[in-house]
Design a protein around this motif. Structure first.
Motif, PDB file in Angstrom:
ATOM      1  N   ALA A 122     -27.039  13.486 -12.636  1.00 41.09           N
ATOM      2  CA  ALA A 122     -27.200  12.079 -13.034  1.00 41.09           C
ATOM      3  C   ALA A 122     -28.378  11.455 -12.300  1.00 41.09           C
ATOM      4  N   ALA A 123     -28.546  11.793 -11.023  1.00 41.23           N
ATOM      5  CA  ALA A 123     -29.700  11.278 -10.273  1.00 41.23           C
ATOM      6  C   ALA A 123     -31.000  11.798 -10.861  1.00 41.23           C
ATOM      7  N   ALA A 124     -30.999  13.075 -11.276  1.00 45.13           N
ATOM      8  CA  ALA A 124     -32.203  13.673 -11.870  1.00 45.13           C
ATOM      9  C   ALA A 124     -32.570  12.978 -13.177  1.00 45.13           C
ATOM     10  N   GLU A 125     -31.561  12.566 -13.924  1.00 44.98           N
ATOM     11  CA  GLU A 125     -31.839  11.848 -15.176  1.00 44.98           C
ATOM     12  C   GLU A 125     -32.478  10.490 -14.899  1.00 44.98           C
ATOM     13  N   LYS A 126     -32.155   9.917 -13.742  1.00 46.20           N
ATOM     14  CA  LYS A 126     -32.680   8.592 -13.406  1.00 46.20           C
ATOM     15  C   LYS A 126     -34.079   8.673 -12.799  1.00 46.20           C
ATOM     16  N   VAL A 130     -27.982  10.429  -3.839  1.00 44.54           N
ATOM     17  CA  VAL A 130     -29.128  11.294  -4.142  1.00 44.54           C
ATOM     18  C   VAL A 130     -30.281  10.469  -4.708  1.00 44.54           C
ATOM     19  N   THR A 131     -29.983   9.498  -5.550  1.00 41.29           N
ATOM     20  CA  THR A 131     -31.030   8.635  -6.117  1.00 41.29           C
ATOM     21  C   THR A 131     -31.744   7.869  -5.016  1.00 41.29           C
ATOM     22  N   ALA A 132     -30.963   7.233  -4.130  1.00 43.97           N
ATOM     23  CA  ALA A 132     -31.563   6.431  -3.054  1.00 43.97           C
ATOM     24  C   ALA A 132     -32.386   7.302  -2.112  1.00 43.97           C
ATOM     25  N   CYS A 133     -31.850   8.476  -1.764  1.00 42.06           N
ATOM     26  CA  CYS A 133     -32.585   9.371  -0.857  1.00 42.06           C
ATOM     27  C   CYS A 133     -33.869   9.879  -1.505  1.00 42.06           C
ATOM     28  N   THR A 134     -33.785  10.280  -2.769  1.00 41.91           N
ATOM     29  CA  THR A 134     -34.967  10.811  -3.461  1.00 41.91           C
ATOM     30  C   THR A 134     -36.050   9.744  -3.528  1.00 41.91           C
ATOM     31  N   LEU A 144     -15.683  11.658  -2.196  1.00 43.53           N
ATOM     32  CA  LEU A 144     -16.766  11.066  -2.986  1.00 43.53           C
ATOM     33  C   LEU A 144     -16.658  11.587  -4.410  1.00 43.53           C
ATOM     34  N   ASP A 145     -16.935  10.728  -5.379  1.00 48.05           N
ATOM     35  CA  ASP A 145     -16.970  11.187  -6.768  1.00 48.05           C
ATOM     36  C   ASP A 145     -18.420  11.340  -7.220  1.00 48.05           C
ATOM     37  N   ALA A 146     -18.594  11.759  -8.474  1.00 44.94           N
ATOM     38  CA  ALA A 146     -19.944  12.026  -8.985  1.00 44.94           C
ATOM     39  C   ALA A 146     -20.821  10.779  -8.932  1.00 44.94           C
ATOM     40  N   ALA A 147     -20.246   9.617  -9.157  1.00 44.70           N
ATOM     41  CA  ALA A 147     -21.041   8.381  -9.134  1.00 44.70           C
ATOM     42  C   ALA A 147     -21.568   8.104  -7.725  1.00 44.70           C
ATOM     43  N   ALA A 155     -18.368  17.845  -8.658  1.00 51.84           N
ATOM     44  CA  ALA A 155     -18.759  16.436  -8.490  1.00 51.84           C
ATOM     45  C   ALA A 155     -20.190  16.337  -7.957  1.00 51.84           C
ATOM     46  N   VAL A 156     -20.559  17.231  -7.041  1.00 47.77           N
ATOM     47  CA  VAL A 156     -21.933  17.231  -6.519  1.00 47.77           C
ATOM     48  C   VAL A 156     -22.923  17.541  -7.635  1.00 47.77           C
ATOM     49  N   VAL A 157     -22.644  18.570  -8.410  1.00 41.74           N
ATOM     50  CA  VAL A 157     -23.551  18.954  -9.504  1.00 41.74           C
ATOM     51  C   VAL A 157     -23.689  17.815 -10.511  1.00 41.74           C
ATOM     52  N   ASP A 158     -22.566  17.219 -10.911  1.00 47.84           N
ATOM     53  CA  ASP A 158     -22.626  16.117 -11.886  1.00 47.84           C
ATOM     54  C   ASP A 158     -23.413  14.943 -11.323  1.00 47.84           C
ATOM     55  N   GLY A 159     -23.197  14.650 -10.038  1.00 51.28           N
ATOM     56  CA  GLY A 159     -23.901  13.532  -9.417  1.00 51.28           C
ATOM     57  C   GLY A 159     -25.386  13.773  -9.275  1.00 51.28           C
TER      58      GLY A 159
END
Length: 541
Positions: A339-343, A310-314, A301-304, A332-336
């Motif tokens: 990115a979810a936190a920013e959204k 993470v976005t969908a689960c949150t 899995l990549d960061a995207a 990759a987990v941290v970056d992903g």
């Protein structure tokens, strides 16, 4: 609630490990919860109003352990089947395979576990030809100790059409990736429901006998199957034993997926959702190549993809989580997650307590990001005990300098990263006190933490990783999940001598724990209780 859970019980005459009273010797349990903790003198006032008085005879009472990463059926199959973890040579392993095949003539597929060629003088796994000979041509599935690669017989390959064309198929090497997942699915499909239930009971019995009150089952479509997962949750709900908290490792893209995860009985789409593989199998994803292989491992899995999950689960109010071991995978987990936190907003991401399993190769930057994003590190100190050190498998794979950075528990705690301890059984055995010892006496001294911090990570930390802050500690109102131990003198152990001297002063109010110095006997579990219900009593006690 059963009759035993309604009973009021007074335990007295021992040591009760409780922050409510560092010198407690007694505890009252009522309706499956801790009702009171205190001193022997105060216990007299309760003695006449309870259904049962238990004389601890000097034994230690602690919260029951939580093992935050278990594969229950595989653990049971290892307990009841072919275990190669003790094989000292390749020849010895092949002899064990031969004996197991002879002893199980009716099995459709022979199952084993636990080989580690890095420990053998031959320095190589068994070949397909050798296994075909040892089994008499029968199907055999034999995963490596880390369960990220496997050797198999020709007869098992014949049950999986098209496996030769799958990624990870190697004619003369262990199978990895898609080829490994395909043969694993075929092998597990041959396990009957009866065999599966027998294995699950064996694993949960072993856990209870070690003072483990809760296990986190880390299941998923690439590790087990839905029938295995739902059968385990049903068995644990119906029979006395450790409670089982289920995680299902499947990517979530929206509310429909989240609903399906919940319908399976899982509390999160987490656990072994693979971002990479393992160091032992050369499949952990690294920034720089392995020291003993000319590549950087495997990225699943990549960061995207991490960000989308993470976005969908949150947004669905569901816990997310990943398996990440190598530094590139952890990055990759941290970056992903960032990115979810920013959204969806950092507060919502932190509140969801998303998890990362293993999280071995961290940097100061990724440690800080775990703390910032509220990520729980679900870690396995026994990995360091098994593979750390200057001459261990980690040093072989990564070189000594990179290997020394692995599993930096002290830095994680200093940064405020929540830790939950587990075994990843059957990768390393269920062994809670041994796990705390491995963290306190880490092979890399700067990563050591106090016994108290390790014990907290293996009790309260596991509950916090599921979103509950009111459990894993013996205070009034908490679930009555506890274990009774025969232990030697209680002490306070910390990696820094000055801290140890300060915290053994009675005025510090630090309750003691057993001496876990390597070589000292580990505590022996006498009784395990879950929600006020006894699930294990040591024979002849």
């Amino acid at each position: 609630m059963t009759e035993s859970e309604h009973r009021t019980v007074l335990l007295r005459g021992g040591d009760v490990h409780s922050p409510a009273d560092p010198f407690a010797t007694a505890m009252v349990v009522e309706r499956g919860h801790v009702a009171w903790v205190g001193s022997e003198g105060a216990a007299d006032a309760f003695a006449s109003g309870v259904d049962e008085v238990v004389d601890l005879e000097g034994a230690l009472v602690t919260p029951a352990f939580t093992d935050a990463h278990v594969h229950t059926t595989a653990t049971g199959l290892a307990l009841t089947g072919l275990d190669l973890s003790g094989a000292r040579t390749l020849a010895e392993a092949l002899e064990l395979v031969r004996a197991h095949s002879a002893a199980r003539p009716a099995d459709k597929v022979l199952l084993g576990h636990g080989w580690d060629a890095a420990r053998w003088p031959e320095r190589r796994p068994p070949s397909r030809t050798e296994l075909d000979e040892a089994t008499g041509g029968r199907p055999l599935y034999l995963p490596r100790v880390d369960v990220h690669s496997a050797v198999v017989t020709t007869a098992l390959l014949d049950l999986v059409p098209g496996v030769i064309g799958l990624a990870g198929h190697h004619p003369d090497q262990p199978l990895t990736g898609a080829a490994h997942h395909a043969v694993r699915a075929a092998a597990h499909a041959a396990v009957t429901p009866g065999q599966r239930a027998e294995a699950q009971r064996a694993a949960l019995r072993r856990a209870a006998s070690l003072g483990i009150g809760t296990v986190h089952e880390c299941a998923g479509p690439e590790i087990s199957d839905e029938d295995d997962f739902t059968a385990l949750l049903a068995l644990a709900a119906e029979e006395p034993g450790p409670r089982v908290v289920g995680y299902w490792a499947e990517a979530v893209s929206g509310e429909k997926d989240a609903r399906r995860i919940r319908e399976l009985g899982a509390i999160g789409a987490a656990g072994d959702l693979f971002v990479d593989g393992s160091l032992g199998s050369h499949t952990a994803c690294l920034h720089e190549p392995y020291a003993d292989a000319a590549h950087t491992g495997t990225a699943h899995l990549d960061a995207a993809a991490v960000a989308a999950h993470v976005t969908a689960c949150t947004e669905a109010g569901l816990q997310a989580g990943f398996h990440a071991i190598g530094d590139a995978a952890v990055g990759a987990v941290v970056d992903g997650v960032r990115a979810a936190a920013e959204k969806v907003g950092p507060a919502r991401v932190r509140a969801a307590r998303h998890r990362v399993e293993h999280a071995e190769m961290l940097t100061p930057e990724t440690i800080a990001a775990f703390a910032e994003l509220g990520l729980t590190a679900s870690v396995q100190p026994a990995f360091d005990a098994a593979w750390g050190g200057e001459d261990g498998m980690y040093a072989e794979r990564l070189g000594a300098e990179r290997a020394r950075t692995l599993n930096p528990y002290a830095a994680m705690l200093r940064a405020g990263v929540p830790l939950a301890f587990g075994s990843d059984s059957p990768v390393t055995p269920l062994d809670p006190w041994g796990t705390v010892r491995a963290a306190a006496f880490h092979r890399t001294p700067e990563h050591r933490i106090s016994v108290r911090a390790g014990f907290t990570a293996h009790t309260r930390g596991g509950w916090r990783a599921t979103g509950r802050d009111d459990a894993g500690v013996l205070v009034p109102g908490a679930p009555a999940d506890y274990a009774v131990w025969r232990a030697d003198e209680l002490v306070v152990q910390a990696p820094d001598d000055r801290v140890a001297r300060w915290s053994t002063d009675p005025r510090s109010g630090t309750p003691g724990l057993p001496d876990l110095t390597p070589g000292a006997d580990l505590p022996v579990c006498l009784r395990t209780v879950v929600s006020g219900r006894t699930v294990f009593v040591r024979p002849n006690e």
